[in-house]
Design a protein around this motif. Structure first.
Motif, PDB file in Angstrom:
ATOM      1  N   GLN A  84      -7.828   0.663   0.056  1.00  0.00           N
ATOM      2  CA  GLN A  84      -7.796  -0.611   0.583  1.00  0.00           C
ATOM      3  C   GLN A  84      -8.928  -0.363   1.474  1.00  0.00           C
ATOM      4  O   GLN A  84      -9.965  -1.261   1.287  1.00  0.00           O
ATOM      5  CB  GLN A  84      -6.125  -1.193   1.592  1.00  0.00           C
ATOM      6  CG  GLN A  84      -6.632  -2.130   2.023  1.00  0.00           C
ATOM      7  CD  GLN A  84      -5.037  -2.693   2.853  1.00  0.00           C
ATOM      8  OE1 GLN A  84      -4.022  -1.988   2.914  1.00  0.00           O
ATOM      9  NE2 GLN A  84      -4.668  -3.816   3.604  1.00  0.00           N
ATOM     10  N   ASP A  86      -6.860  -1.833  -4.766  1.00  0.00           N
ATOM     11  CA  ASP A  86      -5.865  -1.721  -3.544  1.00  0.00           C
ATOM     12  C   ASP A  86      -7.127  -3.255  -2.600  1.00  0.00           C
ATOM     13  O   ASP A  86      -7.463  -2.244  -2.166  1.00  0.00           O
ATOM     14  CB  ASP A  86      -5.044  -0.780  -2.469  1.00  0.00           C
ATOM     15  CG  ASP A  86      -4.024  -1.265  -1.668  1.00  0.00           C
ATOM     16  OD1 ASP A  86      -3.670  -2.653  -1.150  1.00  0.00           O
ATOM     17  OD2 ASP A  86      -3.370  -0.345  -0.642  1.00  0.00           O
ATOM     18  N   SER A  91       1.149  -0.868  -0.012  1.00  0.00           N
ATOM     19  CA  SER A  91       0.105   0.316  -0.166  1.00  0.00           C
ATOM     20  C   SER A  91       1.283   0.865  -0.065  1.00  0.00           C
ATOM     21  O   SER A  91       0.512   2.096  -0.622  1.00  0.00           O
ATOM     22  CB  SER A  91      -0.720   0.139   0.904  1.00  0.00           C
ATOM     23  OG  SER A  91      -1.887  -0.707   1.146  1.00  0.00           O
TER      24      SER A  91
END
Ligand SMILES: Nc1ncnc2c1ncn2[C@@H]1O[C@H](COP(=O)(O)OP(=O)(O)OP(=O)(O)O)[C@@H](O)[C@H]1O
Ligand SMILES: [Mg+2]
Length: 516
Positions: free
Chosen positions: A106, A186, A64
């Motif tokens: 994410q 992500d 990330s």
């Protein structure tokens, strides 16, 4: 500012026999540290335009962080990033966007109280003179929704009324509207069912066919191998490998990620027929969708709950634990009827019932506190029976569980919000395990967790059940249910529709889970 979608061509004699390749992204010696933690060390690789490149690695490997650098959310300490041949001279989200980079983070980043089109155009509205052109935005939004397979959703729908899968697709529509040529995803499938994931993967392949370059992160290595042209492996912030997906075997990828071989848990299944019930749920109703749900959990069994996302599994579990107050029905814990179902009552009961929620980040962690404090607070709350709890004992518990789950942190004094996504999830699991429950409800316990830690969690589940802990396992990964469960109940549309105890196969579960 760079020009959008500008093409950069370089010749690579060796790989292309003299042909041209268009390079979408080039990273050279990119490093990034946070307060002494080397999140990235000298990362160098490049990605061809129109390809899907997956980045894999354990929790905390730096995936990330690397994506945030490319998206302009973090500036690297050293190194360069070139997008379509142009070196990034500023590391800001607007610079990256103008260079053609779009990112789906994410964690979902949509605003629930706003409509789909308002979210999609947040920060870059279409204007007519000095006024917002709502009609044009809604219209363009409708087109983008169609492209991601959400043609049936109105641009005016509120985000809060959409399922997680639909929200994920809206996030993708958002980067398409921004005309991104490099799409970063992500862990987009971590909260999706296998069916929704397959749909998303098909969409990514279609986008690739239209010339988009995709950087894809997932802990589901089957997906990664299925859709990637190339795979980059990171370990502890180091670059390990970049190779064609077809050259890499599943086992090799895992070994490169983890640094050693990972064994699958060898779980012995139980015959639960003669076992006594430790929990009996009778006609439980939980608003809005669970009506008269009844089931029994036997002592020491691993009972799986299968179903598609939205089938009502988490809602039922929240009702059983009392996070959402049941509106009807009853619950018997080890022969004792529970009148007021609340989390406190369940945790303090003689037969202790614990839920590790699906929504771990919001419901499971105390931000601003350290990893150690997060684990110790729960342990303290549920073991305090008057008198003193020895600090040394608490430290032992913190050490034991952070070690068991391989939580990657500089020390257990590190602030929990600075941990990678997967490691934050492990902290919530550690907290709950430290209370030594008799009944443990795990809602998607391995979502977003890397292969090594996943095998570790499977081992813990298997071991706990051997020790007599009764476990309810809610999982969208059917292979996980097939591997670990003694019995599986399948839910569809708020109801328990099937029970399986012998032939627990992925195809049988899926067949029952899909409504006719
Ligand atoms: N803002 C921050 N402050 C301090 N440390 C950070 C910060 N962001 C990331 N880190 C650290 O950098 C390392 C890499 O984290 P990163 O989030 O990139 O991992 P990841 O590979 O994406 O993991 P996951 O699979 O769990 O999402 C971790 O050790 C993390 O604790
Ligand atoms: Mg991450």
């Amino acid at each position: 500012m760079p020009k959008k979608n500008q093409k950069y061509v370089y010749k690579n004699e060796e790989e292309t026999n003299g042909g041209d390749i268009v390079v979408a992204l080039e990273l050279k010696d990119v490093s990034k540290s946070f307060a002494g933690i080397h999140a990235l060390k000298d990362i160098t690789f490049s990605v061809e335009a129109g390809q899907i490149c997956s980045i894999v690695g354990e929790n905390g490997a730096g995936k990330s962080t690397l994506m945030r650098v490319i998206a302009g959310a973090h500036a690297p300490d050293t190194g360069t990033v070139k997008i379509c041949g142009k070196q990034m001279t500023e590391f800001t989200p607007s610079y990256a966007q103008a260079s053609g980079v779009g990112i789906v983070y994410q964690e979902l980043s949509l605003i629930p109280e706003m409509s789909v089109y308002e979210n999609i155009y947040l920060g870059h509205p279409i204007l007519r003179g000095i006024l917002y052109d709502h009609k044009a935005m809604a219209e363009k939004c409708r087109e983008a929704l169609g492209e991601v397979g959400l043609g049936n959703i109105s641009p005016h729908s509120m985000i809060k009324d959409l399922s997680v899968a639909q929200q994920q697709l809206v996030e993708i529509a958002r980067v398409l509207v921004a005309e991104a040529s490099i799409l970063i995803m992500d862990e987009p499938t971590s909260s999706l069912s296998e069916q929704d994931s397959s749909r998303l993967l098909r969409l990514l392949t279609e986008l690739k066919d239209k010339g988009k370059t995709i950087l894809y992160i997932s802990h589901r290595l089957n997906e990664v191998q299925q859709i990637s042209d190339t795979i980059v492996v990171l370990r502890d912030g180091n670059f390990i490998e970049h190779n064609l997906a077809k050259n890499l075997k599943h086992r090799e990828i895992i070994e490169m990620m983890v640094g050693k071989a990972v064994d699958r848990v060898d779980h012995m299944k139980k015959d639960t027929t003669g076992l006594p019930a430790i929990l009996s749920v009778q006609n439980l109703c939980v608003k809005p969708r669970i009506k008269n749900a009844s089931f029994e959990l036997k002592k020491g069994e691993v009972l799986g709950f299968a179903g598609l996302v939205g089938a009502g599994r988490s809602e039922l579990m929240r009702g059983v634990f009392g996070v959402d107050k049941p509106t009807g029905g009853s619950l018997v814990l080890n022969g004792k009827k529970i009148r007021h179902i609340t989390p406190a009552a369940m945790l303090k009961n003689e037969t202790r019932l614990c839920l590790v929620p699906e929504n771990r980040k919001e419901e499971g962690l105390i931000f601003g506190k350290s990893v150690g404090e997060n684990i110790a607070i729960t342990y303290r709350n549920f073991n305090y029976k008057g008198g003193l709890i020895k600090k040394g004992l608490e430290d032992d518990v913190v050490r034991e569980y952070s070690g068991k789950l391989q939580i990657k942190c500089s020390s257990t004094d590190q602030c929990v919000e600075d941990l990678s996504g997967g490691n934050q999830q492990k902290v919530v699991l550690a907290k709950m395990l430290s209370t030594k429950p008799d009944i443990l409800i795990l809602d998607e316990p391995t979502r977003g967790i890397d292969v090594g830690a996943k095998a570790e969690i499977h081992k813990i589940i298997s071991q706990l059940s051997k020790e007599g802990v009764s476990i309810i396992l809610v999982s969208s990964e059917l292979s996980e249910l097939a591997l670990l469960c003694d019995r599986v109940l399948v839910m569809s549309d708020g109801k328990i529709v099937a029970e399986m105890d012998r032939e627990i196969t992925e195809s049988a579960m899926l067949k029952e889970a899909i409504p006719c």
